[in-house]
Every structure is written in C-alpha cells, then in structure tokens.
Design an enzyme around this catalytic site. Structure first.
Site, PDB file in Angstrom:
ATOM      1  CE  LYS A 111      -2.212  53.898  18.315  1.00 25.98           C
ATOM      2  NZ  LYS A 111      -1.884  54.287  19.363  1.00 25.98           N
ATOM      3  CE  LYS A 191       4.247  47.821  12.159  1.00 23.50           C
ATOM      4  NZ  LYS A 191       4.272  48.730  12.662  1.00 23.50           N
ATOM      5  CE  LYS A 194       4.551  46.617  21.003  1.00 15.75           C
ATOM      6  NZ  LYS A 194       5.579  47.562  22.510  1.00 15.75           N
TER       7      LYS A 194
END
Length: 343
Positions: A111, A191, A194
C-alpha cells in the site's frame, strides 16, 4: 467448540466477491460454531478517507450482513469503534511488538508504506491482532494474503503469555474450503474489488438488476466460442463459470458441460440470471431495514462484545502490572476463555 471471527472493512460498497468469499461462509457456519462478525471501521482510517462516507458505509455493510442472513442471535455483530477495548488492547500489544515485525508486513509495503504514510498503516496489523485476541478466538479463517497477520497475532500472544503469564488464547489460521476467486468482469486478470478504479466489471450487492445484467452481458470473454473451463488460457470464460458455479454450488467444470455448443451469450445470460436471483432477495431485505433497526443491532452487539472484551483487557492490564481501569463484570475469568458462545 472453536470460535471464529470475521471483520468487514467499510472502504467501499460490498460486491459479489465479498459475498461468495467472506459473507456466505459466515452465514452458513454461524449455527455450527460461535461466530464474531464486526465492522472494522477503525481499519478504514489507515488511509485518506471521508468521515461521512466511512460512517455511511459502516451502516450499509452492517445492513447487508443482516440482509444476507447473519443472525444476531447466533453471530455477534457490532461496530469495532463502539468497543473501546479494541483500542486499549491495541496499545498494550504494541508494547510487545517490535518495529521490525510491523514494518515487514507485506500489505504495508503493497500500500505504499513510507515516510508519508500514516503511522496507523504501519501498526494496523497489531490492531488486527487485538481484534482477534479480545475474543479468545481459536480459529481465524483467512486467505494467503492474511496469513502473515495471523502469524503475527500468534507470535504476540505467545510472547505476552511467556513474559507475563497465561493471558491470551493463541489462535491458528484455518483455510476454508476454497471459494471461487471472483475476478473483475472487465479485467479478468484482476480480482473483483470494492475499491477498483473502474466499476464496469464489479457486481455490487446493491446494483439494480438491470445494471447487474448489463455488466454481465458486457463481460470480457476470450477468442473462440466454445465454453470450456481453462482459467489460464480463457480467464474471462472461466470467471463466468466460477461465478455460476459458486452461486449454484457446483464445480465450474461441470457447469461448463451444460453449455456445450451454445456459445458465450447463453452462458452470460445464465450468469446474469443467477446473480440477480441471488441478490434481489438480499436487496429486498436490505431495503426493509431502517437505520434505527441497524443501529439497534449494532448497539446490542457492542454491549455484549464489551462484556467479553473488557475481561480480556483487564487480564492483560493485570499481567502487565497496571492497576485500576474499568471494573470487570462479576465472575471475570483470570485466564483465557476458550469455549462457549461469544458474549
């Protein structure tokens, strides 16, 4: 009977991959073993965020968990930030965690962890450990991407118990039966998520039926026309078969046999029908819930969660040599509780 825990982070609207991979296993297992399901809103603060959106998504996620079948009478459902013990135990566990352990967590690096990152991004695996240890969890269902965090939790629990006496139940990672890895319909190489930059290939649980059908019918397939399950050579078709197989509890290879000589159009139509048939009832139950209904469930869950969590924190405080703090309920155990329904 082993307890299990699942956390749901309110960083975006829930989508089909969340339902198949995380929510449905909780719904199906809640009557068989004590289950803790919580809204991990504190984890949503590790990056730049909109406070109002985090609050709204927390309520939406909770409502969808109820609508998909999580029963507050069997599973303990609450919002993480409503139970102060999460934050207190987080700090106490930081006192037995080294900087090196936190810094080498894979997701911190993935991240973009660096000098400009929030400190909470570095330490959130310790908060995750607190989430687990608060409830004397024996089993943590995880995929490979979270295995490292469970190993850290085990290390911290064992270290604390060795240094300060038996305090925490040491959990273990368990790997549920492999669920379909639902991919993005527009980019089958990644993948379904959301928080994907584009939502064209993401089937959100609250998408209207016409939107769901349009997204499926526009799904990227592959060259050729034969419906076969070959994830490496034909990932687009394989993804559609994975979705249909997951929603009908069938092996995708067997599903492929139903479409021999029919072409991709028939497969897409069948997938769209199955997705809509699965999500429409969930959407109806969700719309029937009021904000008051959801908040009542969360408040009751937080109160019950705090009863057990406060006892765990008190054990840790005493072990560390701290005095005072919240009074533990009558009959508080001096050692970890490892069985029974979560309270």
């Amino acid at each position: 009977m082993s307890r299990r825990i699942s956390g749901f982070k309110p960083t975006g609207p829930l989508q089909l991959g969340n339902y198949v991979g995380a929510i449905r296993p909780v719904v199906r297992g809640q009557h068989e073993q004590p289950t803790v399901a919580f809204i991990a809103d504190l984890h949503a603060l590790t990056v730049q965020h909109d406070p109002a959106l985090v609050q709204a998504l927390s309520r939406e996620v909770a409502g969808l968990l109820l609508a998909t079948g999580i029963d507050p009478g069997h599973a303990l459902l609450y919002r993480q930030s409503d139970v102060a013990a999460h934050l207190e135990l987080h700090y106490l566990l930081e006192c037995v965690t080294s900087y090196g352990e936190a810094h080498r967590m894979i997701q911190f690096k993935e991240k973009g962890g660096g000098g400009g990152s929030r400190l909470s991004l570095l330490t959130y695996p310790v908060l995750m450990a607190a989430d687990i240890l608060l409830h004397d969890i024996e089993e943590v269902p995880v995929g490979n991407d979270q295995r490292q965090h469970v190993e850290l939790t085990r290390d911290l629990a064992e270290r604390f118990n060795e240094r300060y006496g038996p305090t925490f139940t040491v959990p273990r990672a368990v790997h549920p039966a492999v669920a379909a890895r639902i991919a993005d319909l527009a980019e089958p190489g990644r993948k379904m998520g959301k928080t994907n930059a584009s939502t064209a290939g993401v089937l959100f649980l609250l998408d209207p039926p016409d939107v769901l059908r349009r997204k499926v019918m526009r799904a990227v397939t592959d060259t050729g026309t034969e419906v076969v399950y070959e994830p490496q050579q034909r990932p687009g078709v394989a993804n559609l078969l994975d979705i249909l197989g997951a929603l009908t509890d069938r092996d995708p290879r067997a599903v492929a046999g139903d479409f021999q000589g029919m072409g991709y159009g028939r497969l897409k139509t069948a997938v769209a029908d199955a997705v809509i048939a699965t999500l429409e009832p969930i959407q109806g139950r969700y719309r029937a819930l009021t904000d008051e209904d959801i908040e009542t469930v969360l408040a009751d869950g937080a109160e019950r969660a705090a009863e057990h969590a406060d006892r765990t924190v008190r054990r840790a405080r005493i072990a560390l040599g701290l005095t005072g703090g919240r009074r533990a309920p009558a009959g508080s155990p001096a050692t970890p509780v490892t069985a029974g329904r979560p309270r």
